[in-house]
Write a protein that holds these residues in place. Structure first.
Motif, PDB file in Angstrom:
ATOM      1  N   TRP A  28      -4.722  25.766  97.847  1.00  0.00           N
ATOM      2  CA  TRP A  28      -5.553  26.873  98.318  1.00  0.00           C
ATOM      3  C   TRP A  28      -7.035  26.541  98.296  1.00  0.00           C
ATOM      4  O   TRP A  28      -7.847  27.341  98.740  1.00  0.00           O
TER       5      TRP A  28
ATOM      6  N   ARG B 257      -3.341  36.115 100.299  1.00  0.00           N
ATOM      7  CA  ARG B 257      -3.067  35.847 101.704  1.00  0.00           C
ATOM      8  C   ARG B 257      -4.145  36.428 102.632  1.00  0.00           C
ATOM      9  O   ARG B 257      -4.622  35.728 103.521  1.00  0.00           O
TER      10      ARG B 257
ATOM     11  N   VAL C  28      -7.260  34.097 103.192  1.00  0.00           N
ATOM     12  CA  VAL C  28      -7.104  32.659 103.441  1.00  0.00           C
ATOM     13  C   VAL C  28      -8.294  32.107 104.215  1.00  0.00           C
ATOM     14  O   VAL C  28      -8.822  31.041 103.916  1.00  0.00           O
TER      15      VAL C  28
ATOM     16  N   ARG D  88      -4.430  20.974 106.288  1.00  0.00           N
ATOM     17  CA  ARG D  88      -3.626  22.070 106.818  1.00  0.00           C
ATOM     18  C   ARG D  88      -3.264  21.864 108.288  1.00  0.00           C
ATOM     19  O   ARG D  88      -2.126  22.042 108.688  1.00  0.00           O
TER      20      ARG D  88
ATOM     21  N   LYS E 183       1.676  28.183 105.854  1.00  0.00           N
ATOM     22  CA  LYS E 183       1.552  29.415 105.058  1.00  0.00           C
ATOM     23  C   LYS E 183       2.696  29.571 104.070  1.00  0.00           C
ATOM     24  O   LYS E 183       2.495  29.955 102.924  1.00  0.00           O
ATOM     25  N   ASN E 184       3.911  29.254 104.512  1.00  0.00           N
ATOM     26  CA  ASN E 184       5.049  29.321 103.593  1.00  0.00           C
ATOM     27  C   ASN E 184       4.844  28.371 102.428  1.00  0.00           C
ATOM     28  O   ASN E 184       5.151  28.682 101.275  1.00  0.00           O
TER      29      ASN E 184
ATOM     30  N   THR F  59       2.464  29.840 100.021  1.00  0.00           N
ATOM     31  CA  THR F  59       3.112  30.891  99.228  1.00  0.00           C
ATOM     32  C   THR F  59       3.957  30.275  98.118  1.00  0.00           C
ATOM     33  O   THR F  59       3.890  30.690  96.965  1.00  0.00           O
TER      34      THR F  59
END
Lengths: 381, 285
Positions: free
Chosen positions: B30, B83, B86, B173, B184-185, B188
């Motif tokens: 992140w 989220r 982001v 990314r 994104k998954n 998470t």
């Protein structure tokens, strides 16, 4: 016809109201200001403070009040924050124009708010703030009923040395005003008795891992451990000492008294000794304390804690001082009468106010019993 | 005495290491310093308290339940607080993590009160003596579980497809997305893993330090110091940093002065930042 009847009714009602109000307001009530933490982390303690005072006022009023006047109280919340505590006392003194102030719990708050009553010349009693400084700043308007940390620390050291005959004692203290204050007195008192602590260890007030300190104390061959901290940290120390094989008597001040201590530390807390000034045990209690415990239980359905008892005595001593002062209730006179309190038989023991404004009193030593609960081990009956 | 202090330091050090792993994971995936790590530990401890003590579920079942609950809350918090931010600036995301921590902590204080809860000993707290050396079984377990988790995490990141995807997404990314990785998954998943690791750290210390809403604050900061110490980019470094910190603290308390115990931990962190900013195990920048 109807209108006239209604008018008559209104007039009659007004007259009745006037009569009633003249009864109630004929003699204006005596106003007591309470400053206490009513919300936040110490709300429980603030709550018992108000309960203790309210019970005293109820009993005073039932016996005809003071100089024929009823007593009322105004309670203000200080959330245990010094700035808020100052605001609360300002409000009590200048808006409600109270005749005296009782409070508060947190020592830092009392140190801040007692400046307001000093400037305004209003007598103030703090039931349980224990920082020694409070009565040593030359402020003539502040009094304290709780035994100061000085008195408590001295009492537990005396007990350890004279009764338990310990020789090599260690100290653990939390590194803030409360902890260092207590530590200093213990060191001083030990020195007066010709002893030197074998280890003096600090810990952060929110520290969890005490193993470094405990191992050091164990290695120093200590035969007793004083801890100047509150019950949660006390439970941690008790548990970790037993775990690390340090099996010496654990001793401390009033901050350790709490049913949570045993709940948290379990067996490790059994035998722990600490000072206390009031203990709700009707069997070993004086007649005054017994009557208070019963009245409190009847009123609120719970047993009083030491804070409720201190608060109750604060209000009763204040009432005595007011009764001795003339009906005009000159504040200076009330102050002088509080200062002159001698051998008052309160529910927390026999109280004499000394030249600093501190209550000179007996201090109990209580012990955590095996299986939980407390017993008084000093003074012996 | 020295050895004894070392053993004590090892146990608390592996707890710091587990929290530091959370910081490292969050930093990698992140690019944010996540200051709600300590509160993840607190939540884990409370879940175990609820299942094991309040609901009286056997500890062997309560553990996986508490881990599952930690994962679920991790997922919910990620959706609500992380989220949506982001694409936000770094400083905003940093503040969001602090805010999330404060919110969680106070929520727990409202629900459970400010008083600590006792927690039964799971692993046995009576020490075993090897000559003069004293070993508390509890500490042995904490150290063992801490190391096992760190090794598992390393294997997961290096050997499994999911782990590789997580690392790829952390590194770049856009390229990772072009390679067909659901970035994104993957983020998470990282958050959930970090929350679970923190939660387990909390469960491990619950019997030692009691359970309360504030328990994560100091331990979270120590985890942060451990992560910086070991290198915020390195999984191995996080664990090493934790161990070094734990031992340094105990030695400082035992041989220098217990009054400076906490100060020494952070002084160590500042020294590393000055002389080796990438951390002990980090690559030189």
């Amino acid at each position: 016809m109807l209108h006239r009847k209604r008018l008559m009714g209104v007039v009659a009602f007004l007259i009745l109201g006037l009569c009633l109000s003249s009864v109630t307001y004929g003699a204006p009530p005596i106003k007591i200001g309470i400053v206490a933490p009513l919300s936040g982390g110490a709300a429980m303690v603030g709550d018992t403070q108000v309960k203790g005072i309210a019970l005293a006022i109820k009993q005073i009023n039932a016996q005809g009040g003071i100089h024929g006047r009823q007593v009322v109280y105004y309670a203000e919340d200080d959330e245990q924050i010094p700035a808020k505590s100052v605001n609360a006392v300002n409000k009590l003194v200048y808006q409600q124009k109270v005749d005296a102030v009782i409070g508060t719990v947190n020592s830092s708050c009392t140190l801040a708010n007692m400046e307001i009553t000093k400037r305004a010349g209003v007598p103030q009693i703090t039931p349980i703030s224990s920082n020694p400084k409070i009565t040593r700043l030359g402020n003539p308007w502040i009094f304290r009923l709780q035994a100061s940390d000085d008195q408590q620390a001295e009492a537990i050291v005396n007990y350890a040395v004279n009764v338990l005959k310990l020789k090599k004692m260690a100290i653990m203290y939390q590194s803030d005003d409360y902890g260092t204050g207590g530590k200093d007195v213990i060191v001083r008192r030990l020195k007066e008795l010709g002893l030197e602590p074998v280890a003096v260890e600090a810990f952060n007030p929110d520290a969890k891992d005490m193993s470094a300190q405990i191992l050091k104390i164990k290695n120093a061959g200590a035969d007793g451990l004083f801890m100047w901290t509150m019950y949660a940290q006390g439970a941690l120390i008790a548990r970790q000492s037993r775990q690390l094989g340090l099996k010496v008597p654990l001793m401390g001040g009033g901050g350790l008294t709490n049913p949570k201590l045993v709940e948290l530390a379990g067996e490790a807390a059994y035998g722990l000794l600490n000072t206390q000034t009031f203990f709700p045990d009707p069997e070993g209690a004086s007649p005054e304390a017994k009557a208070f415990i019963e009245a409190y239980k009847k009123e609120y359905g719970i047993l009083p804690d030491s804070n409720a008892a201190m608060s109750y005595d604060s209000m009763m001593i204040l009432a005595e001082a007011m009764k001795k002062a003339g009906p005009a209730l000159n504040k200076k006179e009330v102050r002088d009468n509080i200062a002159a309190t001698k051998n008052y038989r309160g529910v927390t023991g026999v109280i004499t106010i000394d030249k600093y404004g501190d209550a000179n009193r007996d201090i109990l030593i209580i012990r955590v019993k095996e299986g939980g609960g407390y017993e008084v081990v000093w003074p012996k009956h | 005495m020295l050895l004894q202090q070392l053993i004590q330091g090892l146990a608390i050090g592996s707890v710091y290491g587990l929290l530091a792993l959370g910081y490292v994971l969050m930093w990698q995936a992140w690019a944010v310093l996540d200051f709600a790590r300590g509160d993840a530990a607190m939540m884990g401890a409370f879940f175990l308290l609820i299942f094991n003590v309040f609901l009286k579920i056997h500890i062997l079942l309560a553990f996986p339940l508490a881990i599952a609950a930690s994962a679920l809350t991790g997922f919910i918090i990620e959706r609500l607080a992380y989220r949506p931010l982001v694409g936000a600036r770094e400083i905003n995301r940093l503040i969001a993590t602090i805010g999330a921590g404060i919110l969680i902590r106070n929520l727990y204080r409202v629900m459970f009160g400010a008083d600590p809860f006792p927690f039964p000993t799971i692993f046995g707290e009576h020490p075993i003596y090897i000559k003069h050396l004293m070993i508390v079984p509890q500490n042995l377990w904490i150290t063992g579980i801490g190391f096992a988790l760190a090794i598992l995490l390393r294997l997961f990141l290096l050997k499994t497809w999911r782990g590789k995807a997580m690392r790829a997404a952390a590194q770049d990314r856009e390229t990772a997305a072009l390679m067909g990785i659901r970035v994104k998954n993957s983020m998470t998943l990282t958050f959930v893993v970090a929350t679970v690791l923190g939660g387990i750290a909390g469960m491990l210390i619950a019997p030692l330090y009691f359970v309360m809403a504030d328990m994560g604050v100091l331990i979270g900061l120590k985890g942060f110091a451990a992560a910086v110490l070991g290198g915020i980019e390195s999984v191995t470094g996080a664990m090493v940093g934790g161990i070094i910190l734990g031992i340094a603290e105990n030695l400082a308390g035992g041989f220098i002065s217990s009054g400076y115990q906490t100060a020494i931990a952070f002084a160590l962190m500042i020294l590393v930042l000055i002389f080796r900013p990438s951390g002990i195990m980090g690559r030189r920048l």
